[in-house]
Write a protein that holds these residues in place. Structure first.
Motif, mmCIF file in Angstrom:
data_model
loop_
_atom_site.group_PDB
_atom_site.id
_atom_site.type_symbol
_atom_site.label_atom_id
_atom_site.label_comp_id
_atom_site.label_asym_id
_atom_site.label_seq_id
_atom_site.Cartn_x
_atom_site.Cartn_y
_atom_site.Cartn_z
ATOM 1 N N HIS A 186 -3.581 -6.733 -8.342
ATOM 2 C CA HIS A 186 -2.908 -6.099 -9.485
ATOM 3 C C HIS A 186 -1.447 -6.541 -9.569
ATOM 4 O O HIS A 186 -0.914 -6.753 -10.660
ATOM 5 N N TRP A 187 -0.804 -6.666 -8.435
ATOM 6 C CA TRP A 187 0.595 -7.115 -8.375
ATOM 7 C C TRP A 187 0.708 -8.507 -9.003
ATOM 8 O O TRP A 187 1.564 -8.750 -9.858
ATOM 9 N N ASN A 188 -0.161 -9.395 -8.589
ATOM 10 C CA ASN A 188 -0.125 -10.768 -9.104
ATOM 11 C C ASN A 188 -0.497 -10.830 -10.583
ATOM 12 O O ASN A 188 0.117 -11.575 -11.353
ATOM 13 N N GLU A 189 -1.503 -10.035 -11.001
ATOM 14 C CA GLU A 189 -1.904 -10.005 -12.404
ATOM 15 C C GLU A 189 -0.776 -9.516 -13.308
ATOM 16 O O GLU A 189 -0.674 -9.932 -14.463
ATOM 17 N N ALA A 190 0.079 -8.655 -12.767
ATOM 18 C CA ALA A 190 1.205 -8.137 -13.545
ATOM 19 C C ALA A 190 2.347 -9.148 -13.617
ATOM 20 O O ALA A 190 3.333 -8.924 -14.327
ATOM 21 N N GLY A 191 2.220 -10.247 -12.892
ATOM 22 C CA GLY A 191 3.252 -11.278 -12.926
ATOM 23 C C GLY A 191 4.511 -10.899 -12.164
ATOM 24 O O GLY A 191 5.593 -11.436 -12.446
ATOM 25 N N LEU A 192 4.377 -10.023 -11.195
ATOM 26 C CA LEU A 192 5.541 -9.582 -10.428
ATOM 27 C C LEU A 192 5.914 -10.610 -9.370
ATOM 28 O O LEU A 192 5.050 -11.325 -8.855
ATOM 29 N N PRO A 193 7.193 -10.690 -9.025
ATOM 30 C CA PRO A 193 7.616 -11.644 -7.991
ATOM 31 C C PRO A 193 7.160 -11.174 -6.614
ATOM 32 O O PRO A 193 6.601 -10.078 -6.474
ATOM 33 N N ALA A 194 7.421 -11.951 -5.611
ATOM 34 C CA ALA A 194 7.085 -11.549 -4.239
ATOM 35 C C ALA A 194 7.712 -10.191 -3.961
ATOM 36 O O ALA A 194 8.835 -9.916 -4.409
ATOM 37 N N PRO A 195 7.004 -9.324 -3.246
ATOM 38 C CA PRO A 195 7.560 -7.996 -2.992
ATOM 39 C C PRO A 195 8.807 -8.057 -2.127
ATOM 40 O O PRO A 195 8.981 -8.985 -1.330
ATOM 41 N N PHE A 196 9.657 -7.053 -2.301
ATOM 42 C CA PHE A 196 10.844 -6.917 -1.463
ATOM 43 C C PHE A 196 10.401 -6.737 -0.016
ATOM 44 O O PHE A 196 9.400 -6.092 0.256
ATOM 45 N N THR A 197 11.153 -7.308 0.895
ATOM 46 C CA THR A 197 10.855 -7.133 2.308
ATOM 47 C C THR A 197 12.136 -6.967 3.105
ATOM 48 O O THR A 197 13.184 -7.497 2.722
ATOM 49 N N ASP A 198 12.053 -6.220 4.152
ATOM 50 C CA ASP A 198 13.154 -6.078 5.105
ATOM 51 C C ASP A 198 12.686 -6.605 6.457
ATOM 52 O O ASP A 198 12.872 -5.983 7.485
ATOM 53 N N GLN A 199 12.042 -7.768 6.437
ATOM 54 C CA GLN A 199 11.583 -8.366 7.690
ATOM 55 C C GLN A 199 12.783 -8.866 8.461
ATOM 56 O O GLN A 199 13.727 -9.360 7.854
ATOM 57 N N PRO A 200 12.835 -8.769 9.738
ATOM 58 C CA PRO A 200 11.800 -8.273 10.637
ATOM 59 C C PRO A 200 11.957 -6.790 10.990
ATOM 60 O O PRO A 200 11.119 -6.244 11.699
ATOM 61 N N SER A 201 13.003 -6.118 10.495
ATOM 62 C CA SER A 201 13.248 -4.754 10.952
ATOM 63 C C SER A 201 12.434 -3.693 10.218
ATOM 64 O O SER A 201 12.096 -2.672 10.791
#
Length: 142
Positions: free
Chosen positions: A108-123
């Motif tokens: 659903h995320w990709n179908e909506a055309g949304l960018p890569a999700p926000f991440t706070d890797q590695p913490s």
């Protein structure tokens, strides 16, 4: 909010059964609590494991059947719900049903055309996703 979530909420609002309408009203209240800046803990918003895939759930536990909104953060403080499932249909943690819903979330995320999700890797600090009025766990000062 992605279309599958929006459609499910719309259908829940017009149910002929009062109990079902209450379940969906409680979900809308939980969503509003997040949007309006109410205190958020992982009782309401929880990151699913493994964290590196950035799947989250917004929980609406009462009344039963409880509901889970799957989604991801587009940026800090911007949660995009993709779809909703009844908790009693998901099985135990790590069940195939849970894992399948994580993949549905990604679709659903990709179908909506949304960018890569926000991440706070590695913490993966909870307060970096929800930057105000949020604590992962409720702590009582002694």
């Amino acid at each position: 909010m992605c279309k599958p979530l929006s459609d499910a909420i719309s259908q829940g609002r017009v149910s002929t059964e009062e109990g079902e309408r209450k379940v969906w009203a409680a979900l809308e209240a939980a969503i509003s609590h997040f949007i309006e800046g109410g205190l958020v803990t992982d009782d309401l918003m929880k990151q699913l494991l493994p964290r590196k895939y950035e799947h989250w759930e917004l929980r609406s536990r009462k009344p039963r059947p409880s509901l889970r909104v799957f989604g991801r953060f587009a940026m800090p403080d911007v949660f995009v719900g993709t779809h909703v499932e009844r908790r009693d249909r998901l099985g135990a943690k790590w069940s195939p049903q849970w894992e399948h819903q994580k993949l549905v979330c990604e679709d659903h995320w990709n179908e909506a055309g949304l960018p890569a999700p926000f991440t706070d890797q590695p913490s993966f600090l909870y307060e970096r996703y929800i930057t105000s009025n949020a604590r992962q766990k409720i702590r009582v000062q002694l």
